[in-house]
Scaffold this motif. Structure first.
Motif, PDB file in Angstrom:
ATOM      1  N   PHE A 228     -42.635  -0.140 -25.019  1.00 37.82           N
ATOM      2  CA  PHE A 228     -43.524  -0.375 -23.889  1.00 37.82           C
ATOM      3  C   PHE A 228     -43.266  -1.759 -23.279  1.00 37.82           C
ATOM      4  O   PHE A 228     -42.823  -2.688 -23.955  1.00 37.82           O
ATOM      5  CB  PHE A 228     -44.993  -0.336 -24.328  1.00 37.82           C
ATOM      6  CG  PHE A 228     -45.474   0.988 -24.838  1.00 37.82           C
ATOM      7  CD1 PHE A 228     -46.118   1.887 -24.006  1.00 37.82           C
ATOM      8  CD2 PHE A 228     -45.298   1.341 -26.181  1.00 37.82           C
ATOM      9  CE1 PHE A 228     -46.584   3.106 -24.479  1.00 37.82           C
ATOM     10  CE2 PHE A 228     -45.759   2.551 -26.656  1.00 37.82           C
ATOM     11  CZ  PHE A 228     -46.397   3.438 -25.798  1.00 37.82           C
ATOM     12  N   HIS A 229     -43.566  -1.865 -21.999  1.00 37.24           N
ATOM     13  CA  HIS A 229     -43.707  -3.169 -21.360  1.00 37.24           C
ATOM     14  C   HIS A 229     -45.056  -3.148 -20.656  1.00 37.24           C
ATOM     15  O   HIS A 229     -45.191  -2.652 -19.537  1.00 37.24           O
ATOM     16  CB  HIS A 229     -42.591  -3.453 -20.360  1.00 37.24           C
ATOM     17  CG  HIS A 229     -42.752  -4.783 -19.682  1.00 37.24           C
ATOM     18  ND1 HIS A 229     -42.516  -5.979 -20.332  1.00 37.24           N
ATOM     19  CD2 HIS A 229     -43.176  -5.107 -18.436  1.00 37.24           C
ATOM     20  CE1 HIS A 229     -42.768  -6.981 -19.502  1.00 37.24           C
ATOM     21  NE2 HIS A 229     -43.185  -6.477 -18.342  1.00 37.24           N
ATOM     22  N   HIS A 230     -46.073  -3.679 -21.337  1.00 37.08           N
ATOM     23  CA  HIS A 230     -47.441  -3.580 -20.842  1.00 37.08           C
ATOM     24  C   HIS A 230     -47.732  -4.718 -19.875  1.00 37.08           C
ATOM     25  O   HIS A 230     -47.329  -5.865 -20.114  1.00 37.08           O
ATOM     26  CB  HIS A 230     -48.429  -3.609 -22.006  1.00 37.08           C
ATOM     27  CG  HIS A 230     -49.788  -3.137 -21.645  1.00 37.08           C
ATOM     28  ND1 HIS A 230     -50.739  -3.960 -21.087  1.00 37.08           N
ATOM     29  CD2 HIS A 230     -50.368  -1.900 -21.747  1.00 37.08           C
ATOM     30  CE1 HIS A 230     -51.838  -3.267 -20.866  1.00 37.08           C
ATOM     31  NE2 HIS A 230     -51.648  -2.012 -21.257  1.00 37.08           N
ATOM     32  N   PRO A 231     -48.443  -4.451 -18.771  1.00 37.49           N
ATOM     33  CA  PRO A 231     -48.700  -5.496 -17.772  1.00 37.49           C
ATOM     34  C   PRO A 231     -49.584  -6.626 -18.287  1.00 37.49           C
ATOM     35  O   PRO A 231     -49.578  -7.720 -17.714  1.00 37.49           O
ATOM     36  CB  PRO A 231     -49.377  -4.739 -16.628  1.00 37.49           C
ATOM     37  CG  PRO A 231     -49.923  -3.503 -17.246  1.00 37.49           C
ATOM     38  CD  PRO A 231     -48.964  -3.138 -18.330  1.00 37.49           C
ATOM     39  N   ILE A 232     -50.340  -6.405 -19.373  1.00 35.36           N
ATOM     40  CA  ILE A 232     -51.226  -7.441 -19.894  1.00 35.36           C
ATOM     41  C   ILE A 232     -50.588  -8.206 -21.048  1.00 35.36           C
ATOM     42  O   ILE A 232     -50.586  -9.438 -21.074  1.00 35.36           O
ATOM     43  CB  ILE A 232     -52.567  -6.834 -20.354  1.00 35.36           C
ATOM     44  CG1 ILE A 232     -53.319  -6.237 -19.165  1.00 35.36           C
ATOM     45  CG2 ILE A 232     -53.430  -7.892 -21.052  1.00 35.36           C
ATOM     46  CD1 ILE A 232     -54.602  -5.522 -19.558  1.00 35.36           C
ATOM     47  N   PRO A 291     -66.763   9.775 -19.764  1.00 33.88           N
ATOM     48  CA  PRO A 291     -66.554   8.693 -20.716  1.00 33.88           C
ATOM     49  C   PRO A 291     -67.827   7.891 -20.947  1.00 33.88           C
ATOM     50  O   PRO A 291     -68.642   7.720 -20.039  1.00 33.88           O
ATOM     51  CB  PRO A 291     -65.467   7.839 -20.046  1.00 33.88           C
ATOM     52  CG  PRO A 291     -65.598   8.139 -18.599  1.00 33.88           C
ATOM     53  CD  PRO A 291     -66.026   9.574 -18.518  1.00 33.88           C
ATOM     54  N   THR A 292     -67.975   7.389 -22.182  1.00 25.97           N
ATOM     55  CA  THR A 292     -69.129   6.561 -22.484  1.00 25.97           C
ATOM     56  C   THR A 292     -68.969   5.173 -21.905  1.00 25.97           C
ATOM     57  O   THR A 292     -69.942   4.473 -21.675  1.00 25.97           O
ATOM     58  CB  THR A 292     -69.323   6.456 -24.004  1.00 25.97           C
ATOM     59  OG1 THR A 292     -68.113   5.937 -24.591  1.00 25.97           O
ATOM     60  CG2 THR A 292     -69.599   7.811 -24.602  1.00 25.97           C
ATOM     61  N   SER A 293     -67.730   4.746 -21.686  1.00 25.26           N
ATOM     62  CA  SER A 293     -67.465   3.454 -21.076  1.00 25.26           C
ATOM     63  C   SER A 293     -66.089   3.480 -20.492  1.00 25.26           C
ATOM     64  O   SER A 293     -65.256   4.307 -20.860  1.00 25.26           O
ATOM     65  CB  SER A 293     -67.583   2.320 -22.106  1.00 25.26           C
ATOM     66  OG  SER A 293     -66.586   2.465 -23.100  1.00 25.26           O
ATOM     67  N   THR A 294     -65.809   2.564 -19.564  1.00 21.57           N
ATOM     68  CA  THR A 294     -64.502   2.467 -18.948  1.00 21.57           C
ATOM     69  C   THR A 294     -63.868   1.152 -19.313  1.00 21.57           C
ATOM     70  O   THR A 294     -64.446   0.098 -19.040  1.00 21.57           O
ATOM     71  CB  THR A 294     -64.609   2.566 -17.419  1.00 21.57           C
ATOM     72  OG1 THR A 294     -65.204   3.814 -17.083  1.00 21.57           O
ATOM     73  CG2 THR A 294     -63.232   2.469 -16.762  1.00 21.57           C
ATOM     74  N   PRO A 295     -62.693   1.160 -20.005  1.00 19.07           N
ATOM     75  CA  PRO A 295     -62.048  -0.095 -20.371  1.00 19.07           C
ATOM     76  C   PRO A 295     -61.742  -0.915 -19.118  1.00 19.07           C
ATOM     77  O   PRO A 295     -61.370  -0.375 -18.091  1.00 19.07           O
ATOM     78  CB  PRO A 295     -60.772   0.351 -21.081  1.00 19.07           C
ATOM     79  CG  PRO A 295     -60.973   1.787 -21.402  1.00 19.07           C
ATOM     80  CD  PRO A 295     -61.926   2.327 -20.386  1.00 19.07           C
ATOM     81  N   GLN A 296     -61.875  -2.204 -19.229  1.00 15.66           N
ATOM     82  CA  GLN A 296     -61.617  -3.092 -18.105  1.00 15.66           C
ATOM     83  C   GLN A 296     -60.578  -4.136 -18.475  1.00 15.66           C
ATOM     84  O   GLN A 296     -60.507  -4.582 -19.612  1.00 15.66           O
ATOM     85  CB  GLN A 296     -62.911  -3.825 -17.697  1.00 15.66           C
ATOM     86  CG  GLN A 296     -64.032  -2.905 -17.251  1.00 15.66           C
ATOM     87  CD  GLN A 296     -63.740  -2.266 -15.918  1.00 15.66           C
ATOM     88  OE1 GLN A 296     -63.247  -2.900 -15.001  1.00 15.66           O
ATOM     89  NE2 GLN A 296     -64.033  -0.981 -15.810  1.00 15.66           N
ATOM     90  N   THR A 297     -59.774  -4.500 -17.495  1.00 13.47           N
ATOM     91  CA  THR A 297     -58.836  -5.603 -17.668  1.00 13.47           C
ATOM     92  C   THR A 297     -59.580  -6.895 -17.387  1.00 13.47           C
ATOM     93  O   THR A 297     -60.708  -6.885 -16.878  1.00 13.47           O
ATOM     94  CB  THR A 297     -57.672  -5.468 -16.691  1.00 13.47           C
ATOM     95  OG1 THR A 297     -58.183  -5.636 -15.366  1.00 13.47           O
ATOM     96  CG2 THR A 297     -57.010  -4.120 -16.816  1.00 13.47           C
ATOM     97  N   PRO A 298     -58.998  -8.072 -17.673  1.00  9.56           N
ATOM     98  CA  PRO A 298     -59.679  -9.329 -17.413  1.00  9.56           C
ATOM     99  C   PRO A 298     -60.065  -9.509 -15.955  1.00  9.56           C
ATOM    100  O   PRO A 298     -60.970 -10.244 -15.645  1.00  9.56           O
ATOM    101  CB  PRO A 298     -58.662 -10.379 -17.865  1.00  9.56           C
ATOM    102  CG  PRO A 298     -57.834  -9.686 -18.888  1.00  9.56           C
ATOM    103  CD  PRO A 298     -57.766  -8.278 -18.424  1.00  9.56           C
TER     104      PRO A 298
END
Length: 304
Positions: A228-232, A291-298
């Motif tokens: 992988f090359h993850h954007p974060i 979904p119970t929650s939505t993951p968020q980026t910074p």
């Protein structure tokens, strides 16, 4: 389209990829007009008559024995996944297309997803639909829970989403294997109208998909390594394991993991710190589960 016709197309595709020397035959003295072995060469290698093998490729209503199928598989140099797919194509006679039943995930399996909070995990169903996943899986891959129900499909996302091309360092290999998994599923369930619609959409929108599909590539890898090359968090090398449910062989629990103490493990831990909640965030195949929650980026944007 009869399943026998698809069986014949598969045989022709497998024959076309073999050169005479690959099958232990003398190389042709002159270039052939079409690639691959001739029908009579496959028939000879399989110890059947040319007429019989021709009828197999033409999709005639004949019923070869297991020994004949095994001989044809050897002649065409099929691996175990390809041979299983060939048998599926022959045995699963097509019915009139109908709506596939709603796919549901057992509560205990959802609890397992939540317990795997430190490892990205998905539940894949028919057609490689994403039925559920934990927060870390959605941070690693894409927020499938936030997508429209019709778009929660792993093959569709890998092939069509530009973010997937950026995420996988070996995107072509990952995409080809995902398409191969879809073909394997359709071989088992030829009357699935939703699968046929998905294939039609992908064929319209992706030239590479059309090439892979025409080549009848089959993939049934239950484990492997993905780069992988993850954007974060940057580069990660993660192993995946596919565990099939004993109660429903059409559901697979896919778990990604990093080697303990490795830079990839550190990156995965860092990625987990960005999750908005540790609870499982399931996706409903028909939009009935949210979904119970939505993951968020910074930055507050949904992760991709």
């Amino acid at each position: 389209m009869g399943q026998s016709a698809e069986f014949g197309r598969f045989l022709r595709a497998m024959r076309s990829r073999l050169a005479p020397e690959d099958a232990g035959l003398a190389a042709a003295p002159t270039a052939r007009r079409v690639p691959g072995l001739r029908r009579e060469e496959v028939a000879r290698l399989a110890d059947v008559s040319t007429d019989y093998y021709t009828r197999l490729e033409q999709g005639r209503n004949i019923h070869p024995s297991r020994s004949v199928l095994a001989s044809v598989a050897r002649a065409l140099r099929l691996d175990s996944s390809e041979q299983a797919h060939m048998n599926d194509l022959l045995e699963n006679c097509a019915k009139s297309p109908d709506a596939a039943p709603l796919q549901t995930v057992r509560p205990a399996l959802r609890q397992l997803l939540a317990a795997l909070g430190e490892a990205p995990a998905l539940i894949l169903g028919r057609r490689t639909d994403v039925l559920a996943g934990n927060s870390l899986a959605f941070l690693l891959l894409a927020d499938f829970a936030a997508m429209p129900a019709a778009e929660r499909n792993l093959t569709r996302w890998v092939v069509l989403d530009p973010a997937a091309r950026m995420l996988f360092r070996d995107w072509e290999s990952v995409a080809a294997d995902t398409v191969g998994a879809l073909r394997t599923d359709i071989g088992r369930h030829p009357s699935d109208s939703q699968a046929n619609q998905l294939v039609g959409e992908l064929a319209v929108d992706s030239e590479q998909f059309r090439q892979w599909w025409a080549g009848h590539h089959v993939a049934a890898r239950a484990s492997g390594l993905i780069h992988f090359h993850h954007p974060i968090v940057g580069d990660l090398d993660l192993n995946f394991e596919d565990l099939t449910s004993p109660d429903d062989p059409d559901q697979v629990l896919r778990i990604y993991s990093a080697k303990p103490g490795s830079p990839s493990a550190d990156c995965l831990s860092l990625l987990g710190s960005y999750g908005a909640a540790p609870a499982s965030a399931p996706a409903g195949a028909a939009g009935d589960i949210v979904p119970t929650s939505t993951p968020q980026t910074p930055t507050g944007k949904t992760s991709a």
